[in-house]
Write a protein that holds these residues in place. Structure first.
Motif, PDB file in Angstrom:
ATOM      1  N   ASN A   8      69.429  39.162  12.385  1.00  0.00           N
ATOM      2  CA  ASN A   8      70.098  38.817  11.076  1.00  0.00           C
ATOM      3  C   ASN A   8      69.601  37.433  10.707  1.00  0.00           C
ATOM      4  O   ASN A   8      69.536  37.016   9.534  1.00  0.00           O
ATOM      5  CB  ASN A   8      71.511  39.054  11.021  1.00  0.00           C
ATOM      6  N   SER A   9      70.013  36.638  11.682  1.00  0.00           N
ATOM      7  CA  SER A   9      69.790  35.101  11.321  1.00  0.00           C
ATOM      8  C   SER A   9      69.139  34.255  12.539  1.00  0.00           C
ATOM      9  O   SER A   9      69.817  34.302  13.433  1.00  0.00           O
ATOM     10  CB  SER A   9      71.135  34.617  10.814  1.00  0.00           C
ATOM     11  N   ILE A  10      68.239  33.536  12.153  1.00  0.00           N
ATOM     12  CA  ILE A  10      67.495  32.748  13.523  1.00  0.00           C
ATOM     13  C   ILE A  10      68.719  31.650  13.764  1.00  0.00           C
ATOM     14  O   ILE A  10      68.720  31.573  14.741  1.00  0.00           O
ATOM     15  CB  ILE A  10      66.370  32.277  13.042  1.00  0.00           C
ATOM     16  N   ALA A  11      69.177  31.057  12.491  1.00  0.00           N
ATOM     17  CA  ALA A  11      70.071  29.842  12.655  1.00  0.00           C
ATOM     18  C   ALA A  11      71.324  30.343  13.613  1.00  0.00           C
ATOM     19  O   ALA A  11      71.775  29.561  14.269  1.00  0.00           O
ATOM     20  CB  ALA A  11      70.475  29.399  11.441  1.00  0.00           C
ATOM     21  N   LEU A  35      72.776  30.796  20.509  1.00  0.00           N
ATOM     22  CA  LEU A  35      73.056  32.081  21.594  1.00  0.00           C
ATOM     23  C   LEU A  35      71.905  32.136  22.621  1.00  0.00           C
ATOM     24  O   LEU A  35      72.189  31.920  23.950  1.00  0.00           O
ATOM     25  CB  LEU A  35      73.057  33.260  21.048  1.00  0.00           C
ATOM     26  N   ALA A  36      70.643  32.008  22.032  1.00  0.00           N
ATOM     27  CA  ALA A  36      69.394  31.861  23.099  1.00  0.00           C
ATOM     28  C   ALA A  36      69.499  30.736  23.854  1.00  0.00           C
ATOM     29  O   ALA A  36      69.224  30.930  25.093  1.00  0.00           O
ATOM     30  CB  ALA A  36      68.409  32.034  21.967  1.00  0.00           C
ATOM     31  N   ILE A  37      69.785  29.581  23.478  1.00  0.00           N
ATOM     32  CA  ILE A  37      69.793  28.213  24.100  1.00  0.00           C
ATOM     33  C   ILE A  37      70.795  28.342  25.138  1.00  0.00           C
ATOM     34  O   ILE A  37      70.643  28.047  26.344  1.00  0.00           O
ATOM     35  CB  ILE A  37      69.828  27.230  23.325  1.00  0.00           C
ATOM     36  N   ALA A  38      72.140  28.780  24.734  1.00  0.00           N
ATOM     37  CA  ALA A  38      73.378  28.925  25.818  1.00  0.00           C
ATOM     38  C   ALA A  38      73.199  29.870  26.877  1.00  0.00           C
ATOM     39  O   ALA A  38      73.461  29.760  27.907  1.00  0.00           O
ATOM     40  CB  ALA A  38      74.388  29.421  25.094  1.00  0.00           C
ATOM     41  N   SER A  39      71.841  30.819  26.778  1.00  0.00           N
ATOM     42  CA  SER A  39      71.714  31.750  27.573  1.00  0.00           C
ATOM     43  C   SER A  39      70.644  31.294  28.603  1.00  0.00           C
ATOM     44  O   SER A  39      70.342  32.020  29.545  1.00  0.00           O
ATOM     45  CB  SER A  39      71.043  33.142  26.821  1.00  0.00           C
ATOM     46  N   GLY A  40      69.913  30.439  28.222  1.00  0.00           N
ATOM     47  CA  GLY A  40      69.021  29.615  29.184  1.00  0.00           C
ATOM     48  C   GLY A  40      67.460  29.293  28.387  1.00  0.00           C
ATOM     49  O   GLY A  40      66.390  28.884  29.105  1.00  0.00           O
ATOM     50  N   GLY A  83      59.636  29.784   8.057  1.00  0.00           N
ATOM     51  CA  GLY A  83      60.927  29.841   9.024  1.00  0.00           C
ATOM     52  C   GLY A  83      60.962  31.296   9.274  1.00  0.00           C
ATOM     53  O   GLY A  83      62.194  31.546   9.668  1.00  0.00           O
ATOM     54  N   GLN A  84      60.243  32.298   9.127  1.00  0.00           N
ATOM     55  CA  GLN A  84      60.418  33.590   9.342  1.00  0.00           C
ATOM     56  C   GLN A  84      60.816  33.924  10.991  1.00  0.00           C
ATOM     57  O   GLN A  84      61.130  35.068  11.489  1.00  0.00           O
ATOM     58  CB  GLN A  84      59.586  34.475   8.695  1.00  0.00           C
ATOM     59  N   PHE A  85      60.303  32.989  11.888  1.00  0.00           N
ATOM     60  CA  PHE A  85      60.362  33.307  13.209  1.00  0.00           C
ATOM     61  C   PHE A  85      60.321  31.843  13.907  1.00  0.00           C
ATOM     62  O   PHE A  85      59.817  30.563  13.437  1.00  0.00           O
ATOM     63  CB  PHE A  85      59.156  34.037  13.884  1.00  0.00           C
ATOM     64  N   ALA A  86      60.836  31.983  15.112  1.00  0.00           N
ATOM     65  CA  ALA A  86      61.097  30.633  15.888  1.00  0.00           C
ATOM     66  C   ALA A  86      60.486  31.105  17.266  1.00  0.00           C
ATOM     67  O   ALA A  86      60.897  31.921  17.969  1.00  0.00           O
ATOM     68  CB  ALA A  86      62.496  30.116  15.874  1.00  0.00           C
ATOM     69  N   LEU A 133      62.346  34.610  18.114  1.00  0.00           N
ATOM     70  CA  LEU A 133      63.311  35.159  17.214  1.00  0.00           C
ATOM     71  C   LEU A 133      62.823  35.309  15.916  1.00  0.00           C
ATOM     72  O   LEU A 133      62.269  34.271  15.122  1.00  0.00           O
ATOM     73  CB  LEU A 133      64.710  34.409  17.100  1.00  0.00           C
ATOM     74  N   CYS A 134      63.033  36.532  15.241  1.00  0.00           N
ATOM     75  CA  CYS A 134      62.352  36.914  13.822  1.00  0.00           C
ATOM     76  C   CYS A 134      63.461  37.407  12.982  1.00  0.00           C
ATOM     77  O   CYS A 134      64.411  37.980  13.149  1.00  0.00           O
ATOM     78  CB  CYS A 134      61.420  37.724  14.049  1.00  0.00           C
ATOM     79  N   GLU A 135      63.193  36.695  11.673  1.00  0.00           N
ATOM     80  CA  GLU A 135      63.980  37.294  10.555  1.00  0.00           C
ATOM     81  C   GLU A 135      62.997  38.351   9.695  1.00  0.00           C
ATOM     82  O   GLU A 135      61.970  37.973   9.640  1.00  0.00           O
ATOM     83  CB  GLU A 135      64.334  36.338   9.600  1.00  0.00           C
ATOM     84  N   HIS A 136      63.477  39.326   9.118  1.00  0.00           N
ATOM     85  CA  HIS A 136      62.917  40.352   8.094  1.00  0.00           C
ATOM     86  C   HIS A 136      62.372  39.487   6.849  1.00  0.00           C
ATOM     87  O   HIS A 136      63.268  38.688   6.343  1.00  0.00           O
ATOM     88  CB  HIS A 136      63.542  41.587   7.918  1.00  0.00           C
TER      89      HIS A 136
END
Length: 136
Positions: free
Chosen positions: A93-96, A101-106, A118-121, A133-136
């Motif tokens: 829903n939100s890349i921001a 969470l992704a970074i905290a996971s490693g 900015g629709q994907f990172a 990570l993608c947003e619609h």
């Protein structure tokens, strides 16, 4: 000579599950990363193959497998002698909100970010596989 694509078929495969398998230097460590990232669980495993599956009762339609191989070389994206070959996109829903969470996971946010809007990172997992990570 191989038949040219597209091939029209009267029937198609009836799959029960789709598995996206990732080569890596440490199957358990990479499986642990994806389990943390997605809130999934470690499933059936052997010494060199570990499944990461959605929580019981959910129907993601696929799962991830981490396959430990000797002499693993991480993809060098966007350029390099070891091509990416494949990557996964996770729609959020939100890349921001998902990025920390992704970074905290490693995960590591890649230095190359080709999205103009900015629709994907782009990130990499601990074994160096790119994912987005993608947003619609």
């Amino acid at each position: 000579m191989a038949q040219a694509y597209p091939v029209r078929m009267s029937t198609s495969l009836k799959t029960q599950q789709v598995v996206f398998a990732l080569d890596c230097p440490d199957a358990r460590a990479l499986a642990d990363f994806y389990a943390r990232l997605l809130g999934w669980q470690i499933g059936p495993a052997s010494e060199d193959w570990v499944n990461v599956v959605p929580p019981e009762g959910t129907t993601a339609g696929f799962h991830i497998a981490c396959q430990q191989i000797d002499d693993y070389r991480a993809p060098e994206w966007p350029t390099g002698s070891t091509p990416q070959q494949a990557h996964m996109d996770f729609y959020v829903n939100s890349i921001a909100e998902a990025e920390p969470l992704a970074i905290a996971s490693g995960a590591i946010k890649h230095t190359v970010q080709p999205s103009d809007d900015g629709q994907f990172a782009v990130f990499t997992d601990p074994a160096g596989h790119p994912f987005c990570l993608c947003e619609h």
